[in-house]
Motif scaffolding. Structure first.
Motif, mmCIF file in Angstrom:
data_model
loop_
_atom_site.group_PDB
_atom_site.id
_atom_site.type_symbol
_atom_site.label_atom_id
_atom_site.label_comp_id
_atom_site.label_asym_id
_atom_site.label_seq_id
_atom_site.Cartn_x
_atom_site.Cartn_y
_atom_site.Cartn_z
ATOM 1 N N GLU A 284 0.842 -1.202 0.000
ATOM 2 C CA GLU A 284 0.000 0.000 0.000
ATOM 3 C C GLU A 284 0.879 1.255 0.000
ATOM 4 O O GLU A 284 0.586 2.217 -0.713
ATOM 5 C CB GLU A 284 -0.917 0.004 1.217
ATOM 6 C CG GLU A 284 -1.982 -1.069 1.166
ATOM 7 C CD GLU A 284 -2.723 -1.252 2.480
ATOM 8 O OE1 GLU A 284 -3.885 -1.696 2.419
ATOM 9 O OE2 GLU A 284 -2.150 -0.968 3.558
ATOM 10 N N PHE A 285 1.951 1.239 0.793
ATOM 11 C CA PHE A 285 2.879 2.367 0.834
ATOM 12 C C PHE A 285 3.489 2.612 -0.544
ATOM 13 O O PHE A 285 3.566 3.750 -1.004
ATOM 14 C CB PHE A 285 3.988 2.095 1.858
ATOM 15 C CG PHE A 285 5.019 3.176 1.935
ATOM 16 C CD1 PHE A 285 4.809 4.289 2.729
ATOM 17 C CD2 PHE A 285 6.202 3.080 1.221
ATOM 18 C CE1 PHE A 285 5.757 5.302 2.800
ATOM 19 C CE2 PHE A 285 7.160 4.075 1.282
ATOM 20 C CZ PHE A 285 6.931 5.195 2.078
ATOM 21 N N LYS B 65 4.851 10.039 -4.335
ATOM 22 C CA LYS B 65 6.088 10.392 -3.624
ATOM 23 C C LYS B 65 5.839 11.359 -2.467
ATOM 24 O O LYS B 65 6.426 11.229 -1.393
ATOM 25 C CB LYS B 65 7.080 10.991 -4.622
ATOM 26 C CG LYS B 65 8.458 11.231 -4.097
ATOM 27 C CD LYS B 65 9.335 11.719 -5.250
ATOM 28 C CE LYS B 65 10.745 11.965 -4.841
ATOM 29 N NZ LYS B 65 11.581 12.385 -5.980
ATOM 30 N N GLU B 66 4.952 12.314 -2.651
ATOM 31 C CA GLU B 66 4.663 13.296 -1.600
ATOM 32 C C GLU B 66 4.027 12.639 -0.376
ATOM 33 O O GLU B 66 4.377 12.948 0.757
ATOM 34 C CB GLU B 66 3.764 14.419 -2.138
ATOM 35 C CG GLU B 66 4.457 15.342 -3.122
ATOM 36 C CD GLU B 66 4.625 14.733 -4.517
ATOM 37 O OE1 GLU B 66 3.849 13.818 -4.899
ATOM 38 O OE2 GLU B 66 5.568 15.151 -5.213
ATOM 39 N N MET B 67 3.098 11.722 -0.604
ATOM 40 C CA MET B 67 2.469 11.009 0.512
ATOM 41 C C MET B 67 3.477 10.100 1.216
ATOM 42 O O MET B 67 3.493 10.010 2.441
ATOM 43 C CB MET B 67 1.270 10.186 0.019
ATOM 44 C CG MET B 67 0.066 11.022 -0.358
ATOM 45 S SD MET B 67 -0.625 11.929 1.047
ATOM 46 C CE MET B 67 -1.140 10.596 2.097
ATOM 47 N N GLN B 68 4.307 9.433 0.430
ATOM 48 C CA GLN B 68 5.320 8.558 1.020
ATOM 49 C C GLN B 68 6.271 9.340 1.927
ATOM 50 O O GLN B 68 6.549 8.917 3.049
ATOM 51 C CB GLN B 68 6.127 7.845 -0.070
ATOM 52 C CG GLN B 68 5.345 6.799 -0.813
ATOM 53 C CD GLN B 68 6.132 6.224 -1.964
ATOM 54 O OE1 GLN B 68 6.933 6.911 -2.617
ATOM 55 N NE2 GLN B 68 5.915 4.945 -2.251
ATOM 56 N N GLN C 162 6.089 9.266 10.693
ATOM 57 C CA GLN C 162 5.998 7.973 11.359
ATOM 58 C C GLN C 162 7.273 7.134 11.293
ATOM 59 O O GLN C 162 7.409 6.175 12.044
ATOM 60 C CB GLN C 162 4.859 7.144 10.745
ATOM 61 C CG GLN C 162 3.507 7.785 10.851
ATOM 62 C CD GLN C 162 2.446 6.981 10.117
ATOM 63 O OE1 GLN C 162 2.537 5.772 10.003
ATOM 64 N NE2 GLN C 162 1.441 7.663 9.604
ATOM 65 N N GLY C 163 8.167 7.484 10.384
ATOM 66 C CA GLY C 163 9.349 6.661 10.174
ATOM 67 C C GLY C 163 10.418 6.843 11.234
ATOM 68 O O GLY C 163 10.553 7.915 11.820
ATOM 69 N N ILE C 164 11.151 5.783 11.473
ATOM 70 C CA ILE C 164 12.293 5.797 12.386
ATOM 71 C C ILE C 164 13.520 5.437 11.560
ATOM 72 O O ILE C 164 13.552 4.378 10.913
ATOM 73 C CB ILE C 164 12.111 4.770 13.523
ATOM 74 C CG1 ILE C 164 10.873 5.127 14.346
ATOM 75 C CG2 ILE C 164 13.361 4.696 14.397
ATOM 76 C CD1 ILE C 164 10.465 4.038 15.315
ATOM 77 N N VAL C 165 14.520 6.315 11.557
ATOM 78 C CA VAL C 165 15.748 6.031 10.819
ATOM 79 C C VAL C 165 16.482 4.887 11.517
ATOM 80 O O VAL C 165 16.755 4.948 12.712
ATOM 81 C CB VAL C 165 16.659 7.270 10.721
ATOM 82 C CG1 VAL C 165 17.979 6.911 10.039
ATOM 83 C CG2 VAL C 165 15.966 8.393 9.978
ATOM 84 N N ILE D 109 8.830 1.574 9.486
ATOM 85 C CA ILE D 109 7.482 2.111 9.663
ATOM 86 C C ILE D 109 6.579 0.936 10.016
ATOM 87 O O ILE D 109 6.214 0.145 9.143
ATOM 88 C CB ILE D 109 6.941 2.797 8.395
ATOM 89 C CG1 ILE D 109 7.801 3.960 7.987
ATOM 90 C CG2 ILE D 109 5.505 3.247 8.604
ATOM 91 C CD1 ILE D 109 7.303 4.676 6.753
ATOM 92 N N GLY D 110 6.255 0.815 11.277
ATOM 93 C CA GLY D 110 5.373 -0.275 11.692
ATOM 94 C C GLY D 110 5.929 -1.630 11.345
ATOM 95 O O GLY D 110 6.996 -2.014 11.806
#
Length: 84
Positions: free
Chosen positions: A5-6, A11-14, A21-24, A40-41
């Motif tokens: 789904e991602f 690209k803008e939504m991603q 929400q992302g963790i490096v 991400i999750g």
């Protein structure tokens, strides 16, 4: 959200989801190309930069794709519950 789904998002939504929400997890360089790995999750996302320009965003669940990052991922990043 799943990695499929991602990957279907624009690209803008991603990038919005990544920043919020992302963790490096790790970063790496390979022949002038920079990569940043996010969690991400239940899936991972890899950003690919060439000449400081974002050229690809890919979500995935296959742990084989983590191999290039393994030496750079601190164990406490992968197992945060150990720090509690």
């Amino acid at each position: 959200m799943t990695s499929n789904e991602f990957n279907m998002l624009n690209k803008e939504m991603q990038t919005s989801i990544l920043w919020n929400q992302g963790i490096v997890i790790s970063e790496r360089q390979d022949r002038g190309t920079a990569y940043i790995l996010y969690s991400i999750g239940s899936f991972y996302v890899e950003l690919k930069y060439v000449n400081n320009s974002l050229v690809a965003i890919k979500g995935f669940t296959c742990t084989d794709m983590l191999d290039p990052y393994i030496d750079n991922i601190p164990i406490y990043t992968s197992l945060p519950f150990l720090l509690e």
